[in-house]
Enzyme design. Structure first.
Site, short mmCIF file in Angstrom:
data_model
loop_
_atom_site.label_atom_id
_atom_site.label_comp_id
_atom_site.label_asym_id
_atom_site.label_seq_id
_atom_site.Cartn_x
_atom_site.Cartn_y
_atom_site.Cartn_z
N GLY A 21 0.82 -1.21 0.00
CA GLY A 21 0.00 0.00 0.00
C GLY A 21 0.85 1.26 0.00
O GLY A 21 0.57 2.23 -0.70
N ARG A 25 7.23 1.79 1.34
CA ARG A 25 7.47 0.35 1.39
C ARG A 25 7.89 -0.17 0.02
O ARG A 25 8.74 -1.05 -0.09
CB ARG A 25 6.19 -0.32 1.88
N ARG A 44 2.26 11.39 -8.20
CA ARG A 44 1.63 11.46 -6.87
C ARG A 44 2.42 10.71 -5.81
O ARG A 44 1.87 10.28 -4.79
CB ARG A 44 0.20 10.90 -6.89
N ARG A 88 -0.58 -8.47 -4.20
CA ARG A 88 -0.61 -7.46 -3.15
C ARG A 88 0.17 -7.98 -1.95
O ARG A 88 0.00 -9.15 -1.56
CB ARG A 88 -2.07 -7.15 -2.77
N SER A 91 -0.75 -5.49 4.95
CA SER A 91 -0.98 -5.92 6.33
C SER A 91 -2.48 -6.11 6.52
O SER A 91 -3.28 -5.63 5.72
CB SER A 91 -0.44 -4.89 7.31
N ASP A 207 -2.28 -6.80 13.42
CA ASP A 207 -3.10 -6.59 14.63
C ASP A 207 -4.07 -7.75 14.76
O ASP A 207 -4.44 -8.37 13.77
CB ASP A 207 -4.00 -5.34 14.52
N ARG A 220 7.02 -6.26 13.30
CA ARG A 220 6.41 -6.04 11.99
C ARG A 220 7.41 -6.31 10.88
O ARG A 220 7.09 -6.89 9.85
CB ARG A 220 5.93 -4.58 11.84
N1 HPA Z 1 -8.55 -3.04 9.13
C1 HPA Z 1 -8.26 -2.82 7.84
N2 HPA Z 1 -7.05 -2.94 7.34
C2 HPA Z 1 -6.06 -3.29 8.18
C3 HPA Z 1 -6.29 -3.52 9.53
C4 HPA Z 1 -7.60 -3.39 10.01
O1 HPA Z 1 -7.87 -3.59 11.20
N3 HPA Z 1 -5.09 -3.86 10.10
C5 HPA Z 1 -4.17 -3.80 9.11
N4 HPA Z 1 -4.75 -3.48 7.96
#
Ligand code: HPA
Length: 240
Positions: A21, A25, A44, A88, A91, A207, A220
């Site tokens: 994304g 990165r 951009r 892709r 995370s 997470d 991470r």
């Molecule tokens: N929601 C959406 N995208 C994410 C999240 C999440 O909790 N954690 C990492 N990417």
């Protein structure tokens, strides 16, 4: 062909593009994982690089956050730059008790809270799925890299509203056996299908939305390395 969002020339992208994304990165991946990487787009700040991995041409370009963003960049890569495969590398937040932080999730299917599927004017509910060929290759690579125990494959949720993910909503999708939430896969999978091309979403679990656990920045990094090795080996195995 250059577009309003991508100044690369035809032939600047490899057949396979990895898409994180975050533009920073993308730069990090180009500098630390690819050889002879050169910048091919910076419109951009959406940096795109092409280099080689183990001698095979591979590109990496940021997608930005969310489905409208990845939809633009993936559409252009597929239709105007002759890209065949987009992987892709992002995370996600786990919503499954069997999927801990640090592990890797591959979206076999991508459910969504978005109305993006309605753009295709289909008379029913489309099931956004990954490319089986990419998934099979990724699982073979996971085996070779001894990562199979920490790779989970299943249905994920591509959410439109990061701050709209309420405990009730998380419980409902979790009860449907979804693995994790991210924000891009469904649009990528639909674009690939409509273009007759291939896509896969591989995410590191950063997470845990059921127990609140999250990774430190050092942790991470480690999870990210596993995901990148898996994605790059998959990209190379497509050439074999
Ligand atoms: N929601 C959406 N995208 C994410 C999240 C999440 O909790 N954690 C990492 N990417």
């Amino acid at each position: 062909m250059a577009t309003a969002h991508n100044s690369a020339a035809k032939g600047d992208f490899a057949k396979t593009v990895l898409m994180p994304g975050d533009p920073k990165r993308a730069k990090y991946i180009a500098e630390h994982f690819l050889e002879n990487a050169r910048l091919v787009n910076d419109v951009r700040g959406i940096q795109g690089y092409t280099g080689t991995y183990k001698g095979i041409p591979v590109s990496v370009m940021a997608s930005g956050m969310g489905m409208p963003s990845i939809a633009i960049y993936s559409y252009e890569l597929y239709h105007f730059f002759d890209v065949e495969n987009i992987i892709r590398v992002g995370s996600c937040g786990s919503i499954n008790g069997d999927v801990p932080v640090r592990d890797v999730v591959i979206g076999m299917g991508a459910s969504t809270t978005s109305r993006i599927v309605h753009q295709y004017h289909l008379n029913g509910d489309y099931s956004a799925i990954c490319s089986y060929n990419l998934l099979e290759k990724a699982m073979q690579c996971a085996d070779t890299l001894a990562l199979k125990d920490k790779v989970h494959v299943g249905n994920i949720l591509s959410s439109d509203a990061f701050y709209g993910e309420t405990p009730e909503m998380i419980q409902q999708w979790s009860a449907m056996s979804l693995l994790a939430i991210e924000m891009e896969a469904a649009a990528l999978y639909m674009n690939a299908a409509a273009a007759g091309k291939h896509a896969l979403c591989i995410c590191t679990v950063s997470d845990h939305l059921l127990n609140g656990e999250h990774l430190s920045s050092v942790e991470r990094e480690q999870g990210f390395t596993d995901m990148m090795r898996l994605a790059l080996e998959t990209a190379v195995s497509l050439e074999k």
